[in-house]
Design a protein around this motif. Structure first.
Motif, mmCIF file in Angstrom:
data_model
loop_
_atom_site.group_PDB
_atom_site.id
_atom_site.type_symbol
_atom_site.label_atom_id
_atom_site.label_comp_id
_atom_site.label_asym_id
_atom_site.label_seq_id
_atom_site.Cartn_x
_atom_site.Cartn_y
_atom_site.Cartn_z
ATOM 1 N N ASN A 288 0.852 -1.623 -0.216
ATOM 2 C CA ASN A 288 0.016 0.115 0.120
ATOM 3 C C ASN A 288 0.563 1.552 0.231
ATOM 4 N N SER A 289 2.120 1.068 -0.262
ATOM 5 C CA SER A 289 3.367 2.656 -0.216
ATOM 6 C C SER A 289 2.825 3.068 -1.886
ATOM 7 N N VAL A 290 1.859 2.472 -2.516
ATOM 8 C CA VAL A 290 2.136 2.589 -3.890
ATOM 9 C C VAL A 290 0.654 2.875 -4.512
ATOM 10 N N THR A 291 0.840 3.519 -5.303
ATOM 11 C CA THR A 291 -0.947 4.269 -5.851
ATOM 12 C C THR A 291 -0.274 4.301 -6.939
ATOM 13 N N ILE A 292 -1.308 3.664 -8.362
ATOM 14 C CA ILE A 292 -1.982 3.226 -9.776
ATOM 15 C C ILE A 292 -3.013 4.284 -9.688
ATOM 16 N N GLU A 293 -2.048 5.559 -10.845
ATOM 17 C CA GLU A 293 -2.768 7.562 -11.029
ATOM 18 C C GLU A 293 -3.589 6.319 -12.539
ATOM 19 N N ARG A 294 -2.610 6.261 -13.423
ATOM 20 C CA ARG A 294 -2.603 5.224 -14.620
ATOM 21 C C ARG A 294 -1.887 4.117 -15.107
ATOM 22 N N PRO A 295 -2.340 3.116 -15.584
ATOM 23 C CA PRO A 295 -3.822 3.136 -16.278
ATOM 24 C C PRO A 295 -4.933 2.098 -16.018
ATOM 25 N N ASN A 296 -5.698 2.207 -16.402
ATOM 26 C CA ASN A 296 -6.784 1.498 -15.327
ATOM 27 C C ASN A 296 -6.638 -0.108 -15.372
ATOM 28 N N SER A 297 -5.075 -0.583 -16.397
ATOM 29 C CA SER A 297 -5.289 -1.873 -17.028
ATOM 30 C C SER A 297 -4.434 -2.519 -16.072
ATOM 31 N N LEU A 298 -3.199 -1.504 -15.413
ATOM 32 C CA LEU A 298 -2.468 -2.244 -14.548
ATOM 33 C C LEU A 298 -3.280 -2.328 -12.672
ATOM 34 N N ARG A 299 -4.374 -1.204 -13.000
ATOM 35 C CA ARG A 299 -5.263 -1.269 -11.339
ATOM 36 C C ARG A 299 -5.681 -2.453 -11.269
ATOM 37 N N GLN A 300 -6.400 -3.253 -12.604
ATOM 38 C CA GLN A 300 -7.410 -4.164 -12.618
ATOM 39 C C GLN A 300 -5.682 -5.700 -12.703
ATOM 40 N N LEU A 301 -4.624 -5.606 -13.600
ATOM 41 C CA LEU A 301 -3.789 -6.999 -13.400
ATOM 42 C C LEU A 301 -3.446 -6.896 -12.096
ATOM 43 N N MET A 302 -3.158 -5.568 -10.815
ATOM 44 C CA MET A 302 -2.470 -5.281 -9.769
ATOM 45 C C MET A 302 -3.777 -6.331 -8.726
ATOM 46 N N GLN A 303 -5.108 -6.531 -9.028
ATOM 47 C CA GLN A 303 -6.099 -6.144 -8.326
ATOM 48 C C GLN A 303 -6.249 -8.279 -8.734
ATOM 49 N N ASN A 304 -6.254 -8.675 -9.630
ATOM 50 C CA ASN A 304 -6.070 -9.817 -10.337
ATOM 51 C C ASN A 304 -4.957 -10.961 -9.438
ATOM 52 N N LEU A 305 -4.058 -10.351 -9.242
ATOM 53 C CA LEU A 305 -2.421 -10.103 -8.244
ATOM 54 C C LEU A 305 -2.650 -10.952 -6.850
ATOM 55 N N ALA A 306 -3.594 -9.885 -6.461
ATOM 56 C CA ALA A 306 -3.721 -9.504 -5.229
ATOM 57 C C ALA A 306 -4.931 -10.883 -4.764
ATOM 58 N N GLU A 307 -5.886 -11.017 -6.000
ATOM 59 C CA GLU A 307 -6.575 -11.952 -5.709
ATOM 60 C C GLU A 307 -5.873 -13.335 -5.519
ATOM 61 N N GLU A 308 -5.220 -13.939 -6.321
ATOM 62 C CA GLU A 308 -4.639 -15.206 -6.436
ATOM 63 C C GLU A 308 -3.984 -15.384 -5.607
ATOM 64 N N ILE A 309 -3.459 -14.867 -5.006
ATOM 65 C CA ILE A 309 -2.394 -14.868 -3.617
ATOM 66 C C ILE A 309 -3.704 -14.938 -2.678
ATOM 67 N N GLN A 310 -4.089 -14.382 -2.230
ATOM 68 C CA GLN A 310 -4.957 -13.953 -1.568
ATOM 69 C C GLN A 310 -6.027 -15.571 -1.344
ATOM 70 N N GLN A 311 -5.872 -16.593 -2.629
ATOM 71 C CA GLN A 311 -6.963 -17.500 -2.985
ATOM 72 C C GLN A 311 -6.000 -18.730 -2.132
ATOM 73 N N HIS A 312 -4.738 -18.061 -2.861
ATOM 74 C CA HIS A 312 -3.741 -19.383 -2.316
ATOM 75 C C HIS A 312 -3.452 -19.462 -0.951
ATOM 76 N N TYR A 313 -3.712 -18.381 0.272
ATOM 77 C CA TYR A 313 -2.843 -18.432 1.001
ATOM 78 C C TYR A 313 -4.099 -18.352 2.287
ATOM 79 N N THR A 314 -5.181 -19.314 0.975
ATOM 80 C CA THR A 314 -6.659 -18.849 2.545
ATOM 81 C C THR A 314 -6.441 -20.948 2.556
#
Length: 322
Positions: A288-314
């Motif tokens: 959370n030390s970085v915030t993506i201002e643009r593009p939205n596609s990079l923000r979506q990639l980060m969300q997907n990676l975060a969800e993968e990690i969360q799923q992996h460590y459930t």
């Protein structure tokens, strides 16, 4: 540099090559071509036999300066270079450089010799932490093959598929990046250029056969070719907490860093990259030390990676490993 020192340096430079272009002298000494022509005429008037070939360059005709003394700063620079070679080159290069350095030290004034001895213990270079090479005696042979255009037979260990291959290659150049030396060569089996990590060459044999350099790309041409990509370049704007930016001074350039803006407690950084997925994985370490201002596609990639990690460590995912 005063003119007398420059004339001496130009004469020394002319002794280092068969032919030297006027533009090369202008670039090295930061002078105009007109000044180069004037300096060369001065050397000729002083009795130095300089030949010239229109459109090619200058050359010396059977003339050599007597041994030139090194300044203390020049000798110190050579010592520093030796420290780098000691840790970043193999035994074949270390041996030859050590021999050359002893010869240089032998002609120095006593005070400069003592200066180097004192300095030697105060400079050190950390040895790179990469895998132990199969051979510690290849770089000198590779340099000779490149200079004389020899075809080499190599026994190579390919890391990505853990396979052993044997190739006949035409050595184009040596290139150091990512903590390792790489042989750039034209592979006769693949009929294309390949990048071979030197520390993965198990065995090297000079076939004695020579190839024509005119039929091959130069190292600079090869690097220019691989540096191009048909993938679209994406503009990226990120805002980092200033406290974490000190950890990325070198890494950020590998991801297309362009420039930054000081925002007080934060820094806005601008990137250009064709590899959003790679950039996204790098950004994960900053949480959370970085915030993506643009593009939205990079923000979506980060969300997907975060969800993968969360799923992996459930709890269910972890329990499946037992």
């Amino acid at each position: 540099m005063n003119r007398l020192d420059r004339l001496t340096a130009i004469l020394i430079h002319l002794q280092t090559k068969r032919v030297v272009r006027a533009q090369e002298l202008a670039d090295r000494f930061g002078i105009s071509l007109r000044t180069v022509y004037r300096d060369v005429r001065s050397l000729e008037q002083a009795g130095v036999p300089i030949g010239a070939e229109a459109g090619v360059g200058y050359f010396l005709t059977d003339y050599h300066l007597p041994p030139v003394m090194f300044t203390s700063a020049e000798a110190s620079a050579l010592l520093l270079g030796g420290k780098l070679i000691e840790k970043w080159a193999d035994q074949s290069i270390r041996t030859e450089f050590e021999s050359a350095l002893f010869k240089i030290k032998s002609i120095l004034k006593r005070a400069d010799q003592e200066h180097l001895d004192d300095l030697d213990a105060q400079i050190n270079v950390v040895k790179p932490a990469f895998r132990v090479p199969y051979s510690d005696d290849l770089l000198n042979d590779l340099q000779q093959a490149i200079a004389r255009q020899y075809v080499l037979h190599i026994h190579y260990h390919s890391q990505y598929n853990d396979a052993e291959t044997q190739r006949e290659v035409e050595a184009v150049g040596l290139y150091h990046y990512r903590m390792s030396w790489h042989l750039i060569a034209f592979c006769r089996e693949r009929q294309d250029y390949r990048d071979f990590r030197v520390d993965r060459i198990r065995q090297l044999t000079n076939t004695g056969e020579q190839f024509s350099r005119r039929d091959r790309l130069s190292l600079q041409e090869y690097l220019a070719r691989v540096g191009k990509t048909n993938m679209p370049i994406v503009e990226v704007t990120l805002v980092f907490q200033k406290s974490v930016t000190r950890y990325m001074q070198e890494q950020k350039h590998a991801y297309g860093f362009q420039h930054d803006e000081d925002l007080g407690e934060h820094v806005r950084m601008h990137f250009q990259t064709p590899y959003l997925a790679g950039l996204a994985r790098w950004l994960l370490m900053y949480g959370n030390s970085v915030t993506i201002e643009r593009p939205n596609s990079l923000r979506q990639l980060m969300q997907n990676l975060a969800e993968e990690i969360q799923q992996h460590y459930t709890e269910s995912s972890v329990s499946n490993l037992h």
